[in-house]
Enzyme design. Structure first.
Site, PDB file in Angstrom:
ATOM      1  N   LYS A  17       0.032   3.751   2.808  1.00 31.48           N
ATOM      2  CA  LYS A  17       0.452   3.837   3.989  1.00 31.48           C
ATOM      3  C   LYS A  17       2.234   4.151   4.114  1.00 31.48           C
ATOM      4  CE  LYS A  17      -1.948  -0.165   5.745  1.00 31.48           C
ATOM      5  NZ  LYS A  17      -1.824  -1.705   6.252  1.00 31.48           N
TER       6      LYS A  17
ATOM      7  N   GLU B 296      -2.139 -13.437   4.359  1.00 29.06           N
ATOM      8  CA  GLU B 296      -2.654 -12.561   5.427  1.00 29.06           C
ATOM      9  C   GLU B 296      -3.745 -13.272   6.210  1.00 29.06           C
ATOM     10  OE1 GLU B 296      -3.297  -8.294   5.430  1.00 29.06           O
ATOM     11  OE2 GLU B 296      -5.259  -8.707   6.574  1.00 29.06           O
TER      12      GLU B 296
ATOM     13  N   LYS C 194      -3.357  14.608   8.076  1.00 31.49           N
ATOM     14  CA  LYS C 194      -3.564  13.173   8.542  1.00 31.49           C
ATOM     15  C   LYS C 194      -2.481  12.924   9.465  1.00 31.49           C
ATOM     16  CE  LYS C 194      -4.847   8.751   7.317  1.00 31.49           C
ATOM     17  NZ  LYS C 194      -5.059   7.499   6.196  1.00 31.49           N
TER      18      LYS C 194
ATOM     19  N   HIS D 209      -4.222   7.238  13.529  1.00 25.66           N
ATOM     20  CA  HIS D 209      -3.858   5.981  14.295  1.00 25.66           C
ATOM     21  C   HIS D 209      -2.330   5.615  13.780  1.00 25.66           C
ATOM     22  CE1 HIS D 209      -5.834   5.694  10.320  1.00 25.66           C
ATOM     23  NE2 HIS D 209      -5.506   4.217  10.212  1.00 25.66           N
ATOM     24  N   ARG D 210      -2.197   5.552  12.577  1.00 27.68           N
ATOM     25  CA  ARG D 210      -1.067   5.129  11.931  1.00 27.68           C
ATOM     26  C   ARG D 210       0.509   6.014  12.463  1.00 27.68           C
ATOM     27  NH1 ARG D 210      -2.700   4.620   7.392  1.00 27.68           N
ATOM     28  NH2 ARG D 210      -3.135   2.619   8.009  1.00 27.68           N
TER      29      ARG D 210
ATOM     30  N   ASP E   3      -0.714  -3.015  10.330  1.00 23.68           N
ATOM     31  CA  ASP E   3      -2.098  -3.554   9.951  1.00 23.68           C
ATOM     32  C   ASP E   3      -3.020  -2.569  10.969  1.00 23.68           C
ATOM     33  OD1 ASP E   3      -2.932  -6.090   8.630  1.00 23.68           O
ATOM     34  OD2 ASP E   3      -4.458  -5.815   9.880  1.00 23.68           O
TER      35      ASP E   3
ATOM     36  N   ASN F 207       0.922  -1.301  -0.115  1.00 21.75           N
ATOM     37  CA  ASN F 207      -0.073  -0.130   0.103  1.00 21.75           C
ATOM     38  C   ASN F 207       0.890   1.490   0.033  1.00 21.75           C
ATOM     39  OD1 ASN F 207      -1.601   2.297   0.682  1.00 21.75           O
ATOM     40  ND2 ASN F 207      -2.927   0.792   2.111  1.00 21.75           N
TER      41      ASN F 207
HETATM   42  P1  IMP Z   1      -4.788  -3.232   6.460  1.00 19.62           P
HETATM   43  O1  IMP Z   1      -4.937  -4.592   6.481  1.00 19.62           O
HETATM   44  O2  IMP Z   1      -4.042  -2.525   7.450  1.00 19.62           O
HETATM   45  O3  IMP Z   1      -4.208  -2.912   4.831  1.00 19.62           O
HETATM   46  O4  IMP Z   1      -6.199  -2.541   6.307  1.00 19.62           O
HETATM   47  C1  IMP Z   1      -7.433  -3.006   6.228  1.00 19.62           C
HETATM   48  C2  IMP Z   1      -8.420  -1.907   5.543  1.00 19.62           C
HETATM   49  O5  IMP Z   1      -8.713  -0.912   6.458  1.00 19.62           O
HETATM   50  C3  IMP Z   1      -7.672  -1.305   4.250  1.00 19.62           C
HETATM   51  O6  IMP Z   1      -8.288  -2.100   3.422  1.00 19.62           O
HETATM   52  C4  IMP Z   1      -8.349   0.117   4.313  1.00 19.62           C
HETATM   53  O7  IMP Z   1      -9.648   0.001   3.753  1.00 19.62           O
HETATM   54  C5  IMP Z   1      -8.809   0.313   5.810  1.00 19.62           C
HETATM   55  N1  IMP Z   1      -7.661   1.030   6.237  1.00 19.62           N
HETATM   56  C6  IMP Z   1      -6.545   0.857   7.348  1.00 19.62           C
HETATM   57  N2  IMP Z   1      -5.961   2.225   7.317  1.00 19.62           N
HETATM   58  C7  IMP Z   1      -6.581   2.932   6.730  1.00 19.62           C
HETATM   59  C8  IMP Z   1      -6.390   4.609   6.768  1.00 19.62           C
HETATM   60  O8  IMP Z   1      -5.373   5.072   7.208  1.00 19.62           O
HETATM   61  N3  IMP Z   1      -7.588   5.114   6.193  1.00 19.62           N
HETATM   62  C9  IMP Z   1      -8.472   4.559   5.638  1.00 19.62           C
HETATM   63  N4  IMP Z   1      -8.533   3.211   5.606  1.00 19.62           N
HETATM   64  C10 IMP Z   1      -7.885   2.560   6.072  1.00 19.62           C
END
Ligand code: IMP
Length: 200
Positions: free
Chosen positions: A22, A46, A175, A180-181, A75, A19
């Site tokens: 990210k 995953e 942002k 959170h990130r 994640d 991603n």
């Molecule tokens: P992941 O498994 O960490 O990639 O995230 C799971 C899903 O949560 C992603 O496909 C996004 O749709 C959503 N997601 C995770 N982080 C964010 C963010 O910072 N903004 C918006 N959606 C997020």
């Protein structure tokens, strides 16, 4: 001779992700703390689990083993209170299937719109078990999708610390001021830079 390197040798974090959003968010935060970020694409399976920590740890352990490097995996999931925490650890699947429109539909006529993003960073080296860091961004599900920046559920999430803007209406810097990130990565990088000093 004075070093012209922006980042001292070895101050690098290998971020396993597919991603790019990210990665761009992480790169800025880590750079502020003197750590460069390299994007690594590693094929991993995953797992599905009710715990995002377990998902991050399992992916990190698999990726560290595959590429023989100390790596980080992040994640995250969106937890909606009126839906008892749904989609949570299943956010990726739910985004791919019903998307932001589907979530807005599920939330139609719902006044209580509180939600939060939970992020976990798992750091793992080939010789050590994964170490995890957590961060949260509290907010609300907006009444309609707003903004075109970012990714995933950004257009429908209004963080409490962001006025009435959704993440998708914010610049990357905005942002990163409340996500959170960003919180998780700041915790990670503080630990990482102090661990680096102790070891080298
Ligand atoms: P992941 O498994 O960490 O990639 O995230 C799971 C899903 O949560 C992603 O496909 C996004 O749709 C959503 N997601 C995770 N982080 C964010 C963010 O910072 N903004 C918006 N959606 C997020």
């Amino acid at each position: 001779m004075k070093s012209t390197r922006k980042f001292p040798r070895g101050r690098i974090a290998f971020f396993v992700t597919s991603n790019i959003h990210k990665f761009n968010e992480a790169r800025r935060i880590l750079a502020k703390h003197g750590v460069a970020t390299a994007l690594l694409k590693v094929e991993t399976v995953e797992i599905q689990d009710d715990s995002i920590e377990k998902i991050a740890k399992t992916t990190a352990a698999e990726a560290a083993k595959k590429c023989s490097l100390p790596i980080i995996v992040e994640d995250a999931g969106l937890f909606i209170e009126a839906l008892n925490g749904f989609p949570g650890p299943y956010s990726s699947y739910v985004y791919r299937t019903i998307g932001t429109k589907g979530i807005l539909k599920l939330m139609k006529n719902t006044k209580k719109r509180d939600a939060y993003f939970h992020s976990v960073v798992a750091f793992c080296s080939p010789k050590e078990p994964p170490k995890c860091f957590h961060g949260k961004a509290k907010g609300k599900i907006s009444l309609e999708a707003q903004g075109s920046r970012g990714f995933g559920f950004d257009p429908i999430f209004e963080p409490s610390a962001g006025g009435d803007k959704t993440f998708a209406e914010m610049t990357l810097v905005e942002k990163n001021n409340c996500s959170h990130r960003a919180e998780t990565l700041r915790k990670f990088v503080r630990w990482y830079t102090s661990a680096f000093k102790r070891r080298f």
